[in-house]
Enzyme design. Structure first.
Site, PDB file in Angstrom:
ATOM      1  NE  ARG A 295       3.979   1.924  -0.689  1.00 41.72           N
ATOM      2  CZ  ARG A 295       3.059   1.670   0.234  1.00 41.72           C
ATOM      3  NH1 ARG A 295       3.192   2.155   1.469  1.00 41.72           N
ATOM      4  NH2 ARG A 295       2.013   0.924  -0.047  1.00 41.72           N
TER       5      ARG A 295
ATOM      6  NE  ARG B 163       3.195   3.977   6.267  1.00 36.38           N
ATOM      7  CZ  ARG B 163       2.260   3.086   5.966  1.00 36.38           C
ATOM      8  NH1 ARG B 163       1.661   3.128   4.795  1.00 36.38           N
ATOM      9  NH2 ARG B 163       1.898   2.147   6.826  1.00 36.38           N
TER      10      ARG B 163
ATOM     11  CE  LYS C  43      -2.423   4.417   6.891  1.00 38.73           C
ATOM     12  NZ  LYS C  43      -2.830   3.637   5.718  1.00 38.73           N
TER      13      LYS C  43
ATOM     14  CE  LYS D  77      -0.283   7.041   4.353  1.00 37.03           C
ATOM     15  NZ  LYS D  77      -1.385   6.613   3.453  1.00 37.03           N
TER      16      LYS D  77
ATOM     17  CB  CYS E 125      -5.659   1.776  -4.553  1.00 39.49           C
ATOM     18  SG  CYS E 125      -7.083   0.669  -4.395  1.00 39.49           S
TER      19      CYS E 125
ATOM     20  CB  CYS F 126      -4.286  -4.940  -2.192  1.00 43.04           C
ATOM     21  SG  CYS F 126      -4.684  -4.153  -0.621  1.00 43.04           S
TER      22      CYS F 126
ATOM     23  CB  CYS G  74     -10.415  -1.857   0.986  1.00 48.64           C
ATOM     24  SG  CYS G  74      -8.872  -1.022   1.421  1.00 48.64           S
TER      25      CYS G  74
ATOM     26  CB  CYS H 189      -4.231   3.463  -1.118  1.00 50.16           C
ATOM     27  SG  CYS H 189      -3.796   2.360   0.232  1.00 50.16           S
TER      28      CYS H 189
END
Length: 1532
Positions: A1028, A1097, A1167, A1169, A1388, A1394, A1433, A1437
């Site tokens: 990414r 990110r 993470k 964002k 996603c 994934c 899931c 995302c």
């Protein structure tokens, strides 16, 4: 046993029912695998209802139904089962008989039954029967629905009794109008078949496996008594048949004696005579007389049991008849009625009708016995279309019979029977009897019409829709130049489609085409010199064209010019040339065929093409799925046309798969066209059904290519002259494994010695062998390690998807060892099942996958034992512990799925005689400590049962290793990544390093589509890496776009993903290419550092195409924030940006010293964002991020600052109410100059106060909820040293993109492309990726990636718009004709890459939307935007929790459905239905959409309506996300 109750309405239904009941295996010959025949529908219904066969020896007594395509040598499927002692029947049309004649001869001495529906319908051609009459089979005929049923029983009984093959043929149209019938009772069928005979055959399999060698088998007569049957004189037989039934069916008789069924003959091969002795046969071979005796015995039984009589020759008519009509054709009842009701004045009145029921063996004596002695003349009518001699085959039979036996018959006249109807039958009979009574009758006189009314053939050829992909590529690549000689639907002067589609016909057609073009070229050259045109322009154009014939490109340019000049000239000569204008092009000549051409290759047109050396191209499409191929009958293995062609040495050969590598297909077709000689392009397109989804085709293709069944390669003999390799292998992932295998099997021709052979079958066998060896070696290694220990043995097996069960097992194993037990811990799939009965103590730990299924690494073990009745576990002691979630499937009917694997395993082990060590233990994620609650109760009981509960001095267990430990020990994200990249023994990296590489912008993944298949081959998973990029605000230059495209092509899977975080993502990068890909990204002046991991990110920013100046100011802030919060470790440069000598390439900037001033050695808890929205557009979903910045425009039109939201986040865990999505909370206003510092301080508070012990509780949203908004805000202000200002007012009205052209305030133009789910790829229908690359080559502005996964072509000047529009139209990129629902959707990646995905997402959402669009159109919602999102899931995302309607994967094919999100992204949705599949989703959605269309208020969005209408309750904020859901969880 279950008995089918429905009445039988067609002869095919009746025959299929009998075949099903009397067979172990039914080979169902069909137009296509997914297209039913008239037989297969009934066979499927019986099999699906688990109706039991009378003879099948399977555990459930259900016979095996084997569907086979009619043009793929179907009788090959008979050899293996019939040799193994399984009774086989075949249901088919007559179209397969003649092509299968070689097999018929070899199968004649096996009890196979072939039921043949004569074709074509309405007017069948009986020459299909006569052409194979001497193949050694018994032939039986029926003419009505009831007869088809009875003769089917006869055929099976006769095959079993005689040991010889029986062909039962009938014309289905002859039964039209017959009333439905009942199936005979099972007792009747059982009696006639004689199960003793059946079992005798089944218990004596025939040795040998080859089908191309005569094994000497003969059907022999056993010493068995036949039923006593009273002989009938000719007179009595005639008297019995004096009444002619109008239906054409045999008349029932009440005077038949009962007879016991005959016994089966023993079928043995003829003993081989040696040089020393001669051994005579123990019994004579079965003869014609035996066949007649067996048949009449069976018919005697039927007469006694069901009252219907049958004979070898059926005579209908008066006992004093002088003339007889012997009919070998359809319409028996038509002729019978006409003769019966004929007035005395008609010549045919009082005639008899004779029909051969037992056609082969032909028994002349029985024929004469069947007719009255008064008969003097016989008219023979044969319905045979293929007239090859003056004497028809049946006429010859009759003449031979009459001449060889003394009698009164004086005249026999043959007639060729055409199409007869009710209105023409009497006229036909007059003609026949007039000819019969003449002094000089005409032999083979035609009677009736030559052709019947046209009907589509049942087994006609058609181009399956899926296969159009390759045809589209041919048309796209060669345009006007392409010529497909055997294209379906071409005008071939009356030649049938079947013949016209054959390689032989196509090859001849191409040769004729080449000859015609050569003549045309000579003519055109002549006219260029002496032609009379109106002007000289055509002459000059023709002369130019004639000089460029050897150059394709120049020829095409000249062709267009000459065609244009001739069209303008319009003279007589010009018109003459234009009639053949296709020949001005240098045509690319193609034959297109299927894998049917791979059977009997040596005698086919493929051979002729290769042997000719002609410049002809073959495109052969193979549609056999890998999964079907892997289990295929060995006798059905197709020839490898690729290897066959390469052995010729003069041919170009390529093996391609459009769903694996589109670009390789293009390259191969182009190279084939340029090659001066024969070319063979093998094209893979696997499907079971022509209506299979592209997803199914993709998955099958990946398995086949990855596992070596379908390698991608190109073989070009021309390369040798260039000094280049003739062979190129294009299957990237399997190069090494395939080459190693090919090196082992080095035993072919010189060609194959220099270029490896591809042997899928051997490869599969080798992989299976390796897998078994791996299991055995692993177990033996454990045993060796334990030899020195003295405690009791304890084997612990686990099945785990997410690692919890594995961790429990390993911890249990460590605790066992400290207690002195000899402990083995391994996955269930690695355990040799044959060792299970010898275990003393064994423990199983399993989690729960899907709908109560075993995890992937437990399925093989479970499959091996669940139906195993041979296991004796009387000496085994066991215990089972299961991990599950009692609320995962909340509906009452689904409660059975809770811990189902553990419960099933515990019950099965007990049933097999094992003794429980400790009761079944169940861990429940809903308990206070999750599964640990149940585990802590279960483990002490286990130690107590093993006698090691009270052991003193046990060492203290180390705490479990966490992500925080990994980060702390990594030396600022280095770990041992650099060292592992050099390890070529595996495509993977270690678990620790896979956590660290996330910080570097890459995840290790594996292809889950082929995970199981590779495991079965003894191969590790198909590991690859996702990369990414870090691209603040999603802005890229055209040059960067081209570089990203190159990276995808060179190192990835040739596609790019535009993510919901406005950046590029690559998939399928294998380990050895990982570093190269990283360096290429950095050369494009991008980086991947901090694109993932526990850091800040990629910073998002609204693309804002309508306000470019303002966008530039806001985007600059996103870049500033991104740079400011970038990790400072030099590990990234050390690992990725070094040359081969490990010297740094400082491409993206100088690395600084090894410490992290902002992050510290453990970075953030989770993470982080950040996104920036520009009102009124909330396309970034600003509420969904750890920090959401809302840009505020000042009075001067410039950026003044930002409202700052904190604590948004999407990730949750299914049914864990401690986890939830959350919206950002407003902290206040920040000026533009301070925004990067404010963001830093929010992040630092999270760094210091976030939960580092529980990663599911580690996001900023939980930190704020735990602290409270005001306390958190105060802490940020404390770190910052200043206060937030009051938030400024703002307004959002959308969070979707605006598609099409827009003009900004500077006069520049912007176009927003619809990129479904962000996937940039080429397909045969839509060359999107190529088109965008071509646009990037000439574009002078920039590209902006949108948060909704779309793309904006930005800053196009007015003068450049026409060129952009031209390119967009050429590549179909200007198409915005989509529903509002599709334009507002997002998904996603999910499967196959994934590792967290529980269900499909990107590949399934477009399919689901397509199925909803019909109702969208019906209710007038086509233009309405409804935000729909799907994820595989609950990690979120695609930000599903903010969608108006969302589907979140729960298990494969099952989703939780959420409703009520805010259209502007301002409100979370709520659970509406749990664990629903498509069959439930569609009616629910359709009902809601219809209600919404009818009930909505002006301007009301779908999510708002759902709340107002009471469909769902509003979610006010994350902490009430789980409250008041529409589907409450049921009680246990």
């Amino acid at each position: 046993m279950a008995v089918p109750q429905a009445k039988l309405r067609t002869p095919e239904e009746a025959v299929a029912s009998i075949a099903y009941l009397a067979s172990d295996v039914v080979v169902s010959v069909q137009p296509a695998i997914g297209t039913d025949s008239a037989f297969s529908k009934q066979l499927k219904q019986l099999a699906q209802s688990k109706t039991q066969s009378l003879v099948a020896k399977t555990s459930d007594a259900v016979p095996e139904i084997v569907p086979v395509r009619h043009n793929t040598d179907p009788l090959l499927s008979v050899f293996t089962p019939i040799r193994s002692g399984r009774l086989v029947s075949v249901t088919t049309t007559s179209s397969i008989l003649l092509p299968s004649v070689a097999h018929l001869y070899r199968l004649a001495n096996f009890p196979v039954v072939i039921h043949v529906a004569l074709a074509p319908k309405r007017f069948p051609d009986y020459s299909a029967i006569t052409a194979v009459r001497n193949s050694g089979w018994t032939f039986l005929q029926s003419w009505s629905l009831q007869e088809a049923h009875d003769i089917a029983i006869t055929a099976h009984a006769l095959a079993i009794r005689s040991g010889k093959g029986v062909i039962h043929f009938f014309d289905p149209s002859s039964s039209e109008g017959n009333a439905p019938i009942e199936l005979a009772s099972l007792d009747v069928i059982r009696t006639v078949l004689n199960l003793d005979n059946v079992r005798r055959f089944q218990s004596a399999p025939v040795p040998g496996t080859g089908i191309y060698a005569d094994d000497g088998r003969k059907a022999l007569v056993a010493e068995q008594a036949e039923p006593v049957i009273a002989p009938a004189s000719a007179a009595s037989a005639v008297a019995a048949a004096s009444e002619v039934p109008a239906t054409g069916a045999s008349s029932p008789s009440a005077t038949s004696s009962s007879a016991k069924s005959s016994q089966q003959s023993t079928n043995t091969a003829t003993p081989t005579a040696s040089a020393a002795t001669t051994i005579e046969e123990s019994a004579p071979a079965v003869t014609s007389e035996h066949i007649h005796k067996y048949a009449t015995g069976i018919w005697s039984q039927l007469s006694s049991l069901i009252g219907r009589n049958y004979n070898a020759f059926e005579y209908k008519g008066p006992a004093s008849a002088e003339s007889v009509l012997l009919l070998f054709g359809s319409n028996v009842s038509l002729f019978a009625d006409a003769i019966l009701h004929a007035p005395s004045s008609e010549a045919f009145a009082g005639a008899g009708l004779l029909i051969p029921r037992l056609y082969r063996p032909w028994l002349g004596a029985k024929l004469l016995e069947a007719i009255p002695q008064s008969v003097r003349k016989i008219a023979v009518l044969e319905q045979i279309s293929r007239k090859t001699t003056r004497w028809g085959p049946v006429l010859v039979d009759v003449l031979t019979s009459v001449k060889s036996t003394p009698g009164g018959v004086e005249t026999v006249v043959g007639h060729q029977l055409g199409y007869i109807s009710k209105t023409t039958v009497e006229q036909a009979l007059r003609g026949v009897f007039q000819n019969l009574s003449s002094d000089k009758p005409v032999q083979n006189l035609e009677v009736g019409e030559r052709e019947a009314p046209k009907e589509a053939p049942e087994y006609g050829l058609e181009q399956p829709a899926l296969e159009n992909a390759y045809i589209k590529i041919l048309n796209k690549l060669f345009g006007n130049r392409v010529f497909i000689a055997n294209a379906l639907g071409s005008d071939n002067a009356g030649v049938s489609d079947t013949i016209a589609a054959s390689p032989e016909f196509g090859f001849g057609s191409l040769l004729a085409r080449k000859e015609r073009r050569q003549k045309f070229v000579e003519q055109a050259k002549k006219f260029a010199i002496i032609g009379q045109f109106l002007t000289d322009v055509p002459k000059r154009a023709l002369a130019k064209w004639a000089t460029s014939l050897d150059d394709v490109k120049k020829t095409e340019q000249a062709a267009e010019e000459v065609i244009s000049s001739l069209t303008i000239d319009n003279s007589t000569l010009a018109k003459t040339l234009l009639e053949g204008k296709a020949f001005f092009h240098k045509e690319s000549l193609w034959l297109v065929g299927s894998d049917a051409w791979a059977y009997d290759l040596g005698n086919s047109g493929v051979h002729h093409v290769l042997a000719s050396g002609e410049n002809v191209n073959l495109l052969i499409i193979d549609s056999t799925p890998y999964s079907e191929r892997a289990a295929a009958d060995a006798n059905r293995r197709k020839k490898d046309i690729g290897l066959y062609a390469m052995n010729f040495g003069n041919a170009y050969v390529a093996s391609t798969a459009v769903y694996s590598s589109y670009t390789q297909v293009l390259q191969a077709l182009d190279e084939a066209d340029k090659f001066n000689g024969p070319s063979v392009v093998l094209a893979y397109l696997p499907y079971n059904d022509e209506h299979d989804s592209p997803l199914t085709v993709l998955q099958e293709t990946k398995k086949a290519v990855d596992l070596g069944y379908w390698p991608l390669y190109r073989w070009n003999p021309d390369n040798e002259a260039k000094g280049e390799p003739k062979f190129a292998l294009d299957s990237e992932r399997i190069k090494k494994e395939l080459k190693e295998f090919l090196d082992r099997e080095n035993r072919l021709t010189q060609l194959m010695r220099s270029q490896p052979q591809y042997g899928a079958v051997l490869s599969e066998d080798y992989g299976t062998e390796i897998r078994a060896q791996q299991r055995r070696r692993a177990k033996d290694a454990y045993n060796k390690l334990l030899e020195g220990l003295f405690g009791a043995p304890l084997t612990i097996l686990f099945a785990s998807d997410n690692g919890n069960a594995q961790n429990v097992a390993k911890r249990l194993g460590n605790r066992g060892r400290t207690r002195g037990l000899k402990t083995i811990v391994m996955s269930m799939e690695d355990y040799p099942v044959e060792d299970l009965p010898s275990e003393e103590n064994i423990v199983f730990v399993t989690s729960t996958a899907g709908q109560g299924e075993f995890p992937q690494n437990g399925k093989p073990f479970w499959d091996a034992i669940k139906d195993n009745t041979d296991l004796d576990l009387a000496s085994v002691k066991y215990s089972v512990f299961g991990l599950g979630d009692s609320h995962y499937w909340p509906r009452k009917e689904d409660k059975v799925y809770y811990n189902k694997p553990a419960k099933d395993l515990d019950r099965l082990l007990s049933n097999l005689g094992a003794t429980r060590l400790a009761p079944l233990g169940l861990g429940d994620d809903q308990d206070p400590d999750g599964y640990q609650t149940g585990y802590q109760e279960w483990e002490p009981k286990l130690w107590e049962a093993l006698g090691v509960a009270s052991v003193e001095g046990l060492p203290e267990e180390p705490p479990p290793r966490t992500n925080e430990d990994i980060k702390l020990e990594s030396n600022y994200l280095r770990g041992t990544i650099a060292e592992e990249l050099k390890d070529e023994s595996t495509g993977a990296i270690s678990a620790d390093n896979s956590q660290l590489t996330k910080f570097h912008g890459t995840y290790m993944q594996d292809d889950r589509d082929i995970r199981d298949a590779r495991k079965a081959q003894g191969l590790e998973p198909a590991y690859s890496f996702m990369i990414r990029c870090r691209l603040p605000g999603g802005v890229a230059t055209p040059q960067q776009w081209i570089q990203m495209d190159d990276i995808a092509n060179t190192y990835g899977n040739k596609t790019m993903k535009l993510t919901t975080r406005q950046t590029f993502q690559f998939h399928g990068v294998i380990k050895r290419n990982l570093k190269k890909a990283m360096q290429a990204i950095n050369r494009a002046l991008m980086t991947t550092l901090a694109a993932c991991g526990d850091v800040n990110r990629n910073v998002m920013c609204s693309p804002l195409p309508s306000q470019s100046k303002y966008h530039r100011e806001v985007w600059a802030c996103s870049k500033k924030i991104s740079d400011h919060l970038l990790p400072q470790t030099s590990a990234y440069h050390e690992i990725w940006l070094t040359d081969d000598n490990d010297k740094k390439e400082l491409v993206a900037g100088n690395a600084v010293q090894d410490f992290e001033p902002l992050y510290g050695p453990t970075y953030l808890p989770r993470k982080f964002k950040i996104s920036i929205a520009v009102p009124p557009h909330n396309d970034v979903d600003v509420y969904a991020h750890d920090i959401g910045l809302i840009a505020i425009k000042g009075a001067d039109g410039h950026l003044e600052g930002f409202n700052l939201l904190a604590g948004g986040g999407m990730g949750t865990t299914h049914n864990n109410k401690k986890t939830y999505p959350q919206l950002g909370r407003m902290l206040g206003f920040v000026k533009t100059a301070d925004v990067h510092i404010a963001c830093e301080k929010v992040m630092l508070v999270q760094r210091d106060f976030g939960d580092r012990k529980n990663r599911k509780h580690a996001r900023l949203k939980y930190t704020i909820d735990d602290m409270g908004v005001e306390m958190f805000k105060a802490k940020v202000e404390e770190y910052w040293g200043q206060k937030f200002e009051e938030a400024r007012p703002f307004h959002f009205d959308s969070n979707v993109d605006t598609f099409g052209w827009q003009k900004d305030e500077t006069g520049m133009n912007h176009f927003t492309f619809f990129i479904e789910n962000g996937r940039i790829e080429d397909t045969p229908d839509f060359p999107m990726k190529t088109g965008l690359r071509e646009i990037a080559k000439v574009h002078k502005g920039e590209f902006r990636l949108t948060p909704n996964q779309h793309l904006i072509l930005s800053n196009v000047a007015d003068e450049d718009v026409p060129l952009m529009k031209e390119l967009m139209a050429k590549y179909k990129l200007d198409n915005l004709n989509f529903t509002g629902l599709r334009l507002s959707s997002s998904a996603c990646v999910a499967f196959p890459t994934c590792g967290l995905a529980m269900a499909e997402s990107e590949r399934y959402l477009p399919v689901l939307i397509t199925k909803l669009e019909q109702v969208i159109e019906e209710v007038g919602l086509r233009r309405d935007s409804i935000v729909m999102r799907m994820t595989g899931c609950p990690n979120g995302c695609a930000r599903p929790w903010l969608a108006e309607v969302a589907f979140v994967g729960k298990a494969y094919g099952a989703y939780n459905m959420y409703l009520g999100g805010g259209y502007h992204g301002q409100r979370l949705n709520k659970l509406y239905r749990s664990s629903i599949k498509e069959e439930e989703i569609l009616p629910i959605m359709k009902g809601l959409l219809k209600r919404y269309a009818a009930e909505r208020e002006e301007g009301e969005h779908f999510g708002d309506w759902c709340i107002r209408a009471g469909v769902i309750k509003a979610t006010k904020e994350g902490r009430d996300f789980h409250d008041g859901v529409a589907e409450e969880e049921g009680e246990e």
